[in-house]
Design a protein around this motif. Sequence first.
Motif, PDB file in Angstrom:
ATOM      1  N   SER A  12       0.782  -1.404  -0.081  1.00 38.07           N
ATOM      2  CA  SER A  12       0.070   0.102  -0.137  1.00 38.07           C
ATOM      3  C   SER A  12       0.836   1.040  -0.145  1.00 38.07           C
ATOM      4  CB  SER A  12      -0.859  -0.103   1.066  1.00 38.07           C
ATOM      5  OG  SER A  12      -1.548   1.423   1.458  1.00 38.07           O
ATOM      6  N   LEU A  13       0.595   2.227  -0.772  1.00 40.21           N
ATOM      7  CA  LEU A  13       1.161   3.439  -0.913  1.00 40.21           C
ATOM      8  C   LEU A  13       0.255   4.442  -0.492  1.00 40.21           C
ATOM      9  CD1 LEU A  13       2.295   1.559  -3.501  1.00 40.21           C
ATOM     10  CD2 LEU A  13       3.894   3.462  -3.744  1.00 40.21           C
ATOM     11  N   VAL A  14       0.803   5.642   0.326  1.00 47.80           N
ATOM     12  CA  VAL A  14      -0.117   6.696   0.737  1.00 47.80           C
ATOM     13  C   VAL A  14       0.882   7.931   0.498  1.00 47.80           C
ATOM     14  CG1 VAL A  14      -1.185   7.975   2.737  1.00 47.80           C
ATOM     15  CG2 VAL A  14      -1.363   5.588   2.421  1.00 47.80           C
ATOM     16  N   TYR A  15       0.418   8.693  -0.443  1.00 46.41           N
ATOM     17  CA  TYR A  15       1.221   9.800  -1.012  1.00 46.41           C
ATOM     18  C   TYR A  15       0.592  11.011  -1.428  1.00 46.41           C
ATOM     19  CZ  TYR A  15      -0.092   7.375  -5.430  1.00 46.41           C
ATOM     20  OH  TYR A  15      -1.072   6.934  -6.474  1.00 46.41           O
ATOM     21  N   ASP A  16       1.206  12.136  -1.420  1.00 43.28           N
ATOM     22  CA  ASP A  16       0.692  13.358  -1.871  1.00 43.28           C
ATOM     23  C   ASP A  16       0.478  13.459  -3.395  1.00 43.28           C
ATOM     24  OD1 ASP A  16       0.633  16.242  -2.987  1.00 43.28           O
ATOM     25  OD2 ASP A  16       1.768  16.721  -0.913  1.00 43.28           O
ATOM     26  N   SER A  17      -0.492  14.054  -3.824  1.00 46.44           N
ATOM     27  CA  SER A  17      -0.901  14.211  -5.076  1.00 46.44           C
ATOM     28  C   SER A  17       0.196  14.631  -6.244  1.00 46.44           C
ATOM     29  CB  SER A  17      -2.285  14.790  -5.802  1.00 46.44           C
ATOM     30  OG  SER A  17      -1.916  16.342  -5.147  1.00 46.44           O
ATOM     31  N   CYS A  18       1.058  15.249  -5.518  1.00 46.03           N
ATOM     32  CA  CYS A  18       2.271  15.934  -6.326  1.00 46.03           C
ATOM     33  C   CYS A  18       3.236  14.892  -6.926  1.00 46.03           C
ATOM     34  CB  CYS A  18       3.159  17.009  -5.658  1.00 46.03           C
ATOM     35  SG  CYS A  18       4.105  16.326  -4.344  1.00 46.03           S
TER      36      CYS A  18
ATOM     37  N   ASN B 144      -4.300  -2.863  -7.341  1.00 44.58           N
ATOM     38  CA  ASN B 144      -5.521  -3.469  -6.583  1.00 44.58           C
ATOM     39  C   ASN B 144      -6.612  -2.442  -6.482  1.00 44.58           C
ATOM     40  OD1 ASN B 144      -3.537  -5.596  -6.627  1.00 44.58           O
ATOM     41  ND2 ASN B 144      -3.783  -5.754  -4.478  1.00 44.58           N
ATOM     42  N   SER B 145      -6.410  -1.199  -6.151  1.00 38.86           N
ATOM     43  CA  SER B 145      -7.102  -0.079  -5.923  1.00 38.86           C
ATOM     44  C   SER B 145      -6.399   1.026  -5.782  1.00 38.86           C
ATOM     45  CB  SER B 145      -7.915  -0.511  -4.641  1.00 38.86           C
ATOM     46  OG  SER B 145      -7.067  -0.298  -3.625  1.00 38.86           O
TER      47      SER B 145
ATOM     48  N   VAL C 230     -10.576  21.114   3.643  1.00 35.45           N
ATOM     49  CA  VAL C 230      -9.719  20.501   2.681  1.00 35.45           C
ATOM     50  C   VAL C 230      -8.532  21.194   2.447  1.00 35.45           C
ATOM     51  CG1 VAL C 230      -9.324  19.324   0.235  1.00 35.45           C
ATOM     52  CG2 VAL C 230     -11.596  19.092   1.860  1.00 35.45           C
ATOM     53  N   VAL C 231      -7.442  20.632   2.832  1.00 35.17           N
ATOM     54  CA  VAL C 231      -6.165  21.449   2.813  1.00 35.17           C
ATOM     55  C   VAL C 231      -5.106  20.878   1.331  1.00 35.17           C
ATOM     56  CG1 VAL C 231      -6.148  22.441   4.805  1.00 35.17           C
ATOM     57  CG2 VAL C 231      -4.982  20.276   4.581  1.00 35.17           C
ATOM     58  N   GLU C 232      -5.465  19.392   1.345  1.00 33.34           N
ATOM     59  CA  GLU C 232      -4.552  18.890   0.068  1.00 33.34           C
ATOM     60  C   GLU C 232      -5.551  17.726  -0.473  1.00 33.34           C
ATOM     61  OE1 GLU C 232      -0.716  17.597   1.636  1.00 33.34           O
ATOM     62  OE2 GLU C 232      -0.716  19.142   3.128  1.00 33.34           O
ATOM     63  N   MET C 233      -4.710  17.144  -1.255  1.00 31.96           N
ATOM     64  CA  MET C 233      -5.239  15.896  -2.029  1.00 31.96           C
ATOM     65  C   MET C 233      -4.143  14.987  -2.076  1.00 31.96           C
ATOM     66  SD  MET C 233      -7.475  15.067  -5.518  1.00 31.96           S
ATOM     67  CE  MET C 233      -5.980  15.449  -6.618  1.00 31.96           C
ATOM     68  N   TRP C 234      -4.587  13.758  -1.494  1.00 37.02           N
ATOM     69  CA  TRP C 234      -3.298  12.431  -1.542  1.00 37.02           C
ATOM     70  C   TRP C 234      -4.080  11.318  -2.069  1.00 37.02           C
ATOM     71  CZ3 TRP C 234       0.904  11.741   2.288  1.00 37.02           C
ATOM     72  CH2 TRP C 234       1.588  12.954   2.447  1.00 37.02           C
ATOM     73  N   TYR C 235      -3.300  10.245  -2.623  1.00 33.23           N
ATOM     74  CA  TYR C 235      -3.883   9.020  -3.058  1.00 33.23           C
ATOM     75  C   TYR C 235      -3.432   8.093  -2.005  1.00 33.23           C
ATOM     76  CZ  TYR C 235      -5.326  11.146  -7.356  1.00 33.23           C
ATOM     77  OH  TYR C 235      -5.794  12.096  -8.349  1.00 33.23           O
ATOM     78  N   TRP C 236      -4.224   6.995  -2.259  1.00 33.03           N
ATOM     79  CA  TRP C 236      -4.035   5.591  -1.336  1.00 33.03           C
ATOM     80  C   TRP C 236      -4.202   4.413  -2.458  1.00 33.03           C
ATOM     81  CZ3 TRP C 236      -8.117   3.323   2.404  1.00 33.03           C
ATOM     82  CH2 TRP C 236      -7.669   2.082   2.761  1.00 33.03           C
ATOM     83  N   THR C 237      -3.102   3.976  -2.757  1.00 30.23           N
ATOM     84  CA  THR C 237      -2.943   3.173  -4.003  1.00 30.23           C
ATOM     85  C   THR C 237      -2.427   1.701  -3.428  1.00 30.23           C
ATOM     86  OG1 THR C 237      -2.386   4.752  -5.707  1.00 30.23           O
ATOM     87  CG2 THR C 237      -2.070   2.696  -6.353  1.00 30.23           C
ATOM     88  N   LYS C 238      -3.160   0.547  -3.715  1.00 30.66           N
ATOM     89  CA  LYS C 238      -2.713  -0.714  -3.232  1.00 30.66           C
ATOM     90  C   LYS C 238      -2.115  -1.435  -4.675  1.00 30.66           C
ATOM     91  CE  LYS C 238      -6.305  -1.855  -0.683  1.00 30.66           C
ATOM     92  NZ  LYS C 238      -7.119  -2.568   0.213  1.00 30.66           N
ATOM     93  N   VAL C 239      -1.090  -2.015  -4.733  1.00 24.50           N
ATOM     94  CA  VAL C 239      -0.324  -2.735  -5.861  1.00 24.50           C
ATOM     95  C   VAL C 239      -0.133  -4.150  -5.448  1.00 24.50           C
ATOM     96  CG1 VAL C 239       0.315  -0.413  -6.728  1.00 24.50           C
ATOM     97  CG2 VAL C 239       1.888  -1.711  -5.568  1.00 24.50           C
ATOM     98  N   HIS C 240       0.334  -4.862  -6.624  1.00 23.12           N
ATOM     99  CA  HIS C 240       0.774  -6.158  -6.296  1.00 23.12           C
ATOM    100  C   HIS C 240       1.628  -6.397  -7.502  1.00 23.12           C
ATOM    101  CE1 HIS C 240      -2.577  -7.149  -8.897  1.00 23.12           C
ATOM    102  NE2 HIS C 240      -1.903  -8.239  -9.425  1.00 23.12           N
ATOM    103  N   LYS C 241       2.835  -7.408  -7.365  1.00 23.32           N
ATOM    104  CA  LYS C 241       3.557  -7.872  -8.474  1.00 23.32           C
ATOM    105  C   LYS C 241       2.838  -9.016  -9.219  1.00 23.32           C
ATOM    106  CE  LYS C 241       7.785  -7.304  -5.545  1.00 23.32           C
ATOM    107  NZ  LYS C 241       8.978  -8.013  -5.111  1.00 23.32           N
TER     108      LYS C 241
END
Length: 282
Positions: A103-109, A126-127, A268-279
């Motif tokens: 899982s990756l949590v990160y700033d939209s930049c 995955n999502s 709301v002060v920022e927009m981030w993303y929450w991405t789940k990935v798999h190999k």
Amino acid sequence: MPSEANLQTISLDELPELCDLYRVDWPKYAYTFYTLENFYSWRDLLPTGEVQVFTDAKRDWRTTGTFVLKDCNELFFYTLETTVDSLEQVLRMVMNSMSASMSLVYDSCFRDMVDRSVSFLSFAKNSDERMMCYRQVEPHNEGKDRQNELQPEYRFSAVKPEDSVIVEQQWVHNDPIFTELPTRLIKRNPSLGVYDTNDRLVAWCLIDQTGSLAIFQTVPEHRRKGLGLALIERFCKQLHDKGQLPQAYVVDSNVASRSLFEKLGFTVVEMWYWTKVHKQVS
């Protein structure tokens, strides 16, 4: 293509130095500041290898602020450099070294950088959730009204460790990627729950690894009683009293939670993303 980075480890004892870099233009980098502060507070509680912080050995992290923090199967990262070349290489190396899913949590930049890395490593998503980052700068209606107080049959208390199984079972985002995350948060971070007269946990909110309000839920049979508003308002006051800005990530599509936070003066002060990935299996 930037040259390949050599990974260097930043020890948990060095996190205050890294954390201080993110005080600049306060509270612009508050999410990252509180993330680093949180993991520093965990340093004596962690099993060996559970949390690791990586940077580019070719560059001075005390100047660049570049890091990728790995907590079990979750990644948090940032850089203060104007380009992402170094961070991108560190991120790819860390991702490539991990298990099948993460899982990756990160700033939209960093959105384009993450997409490039996922493609370069031939991973699959995955999502992919867009999150609104809310912040409450001032306490909400402090001393002005009592409308969000609990009804007499309820009481506030920190969530008991033995109730972590309830939180795990009810968490809508639960996934093996998160390695019993609610249980770890209840043991290590502040929390606030609502208990009924039978001492049953009926609503709760935790503080996640980023120092944000998270895993906020009321069990179905106790909804529409104002527990959510009362719970978040009380928890926010506790955070303000200790000098911490209350913040929350809310999935963009979660209209009910967004409305609740906005009622309590969050913006709301920022927009981030929450991405789940798999190999992908070749």
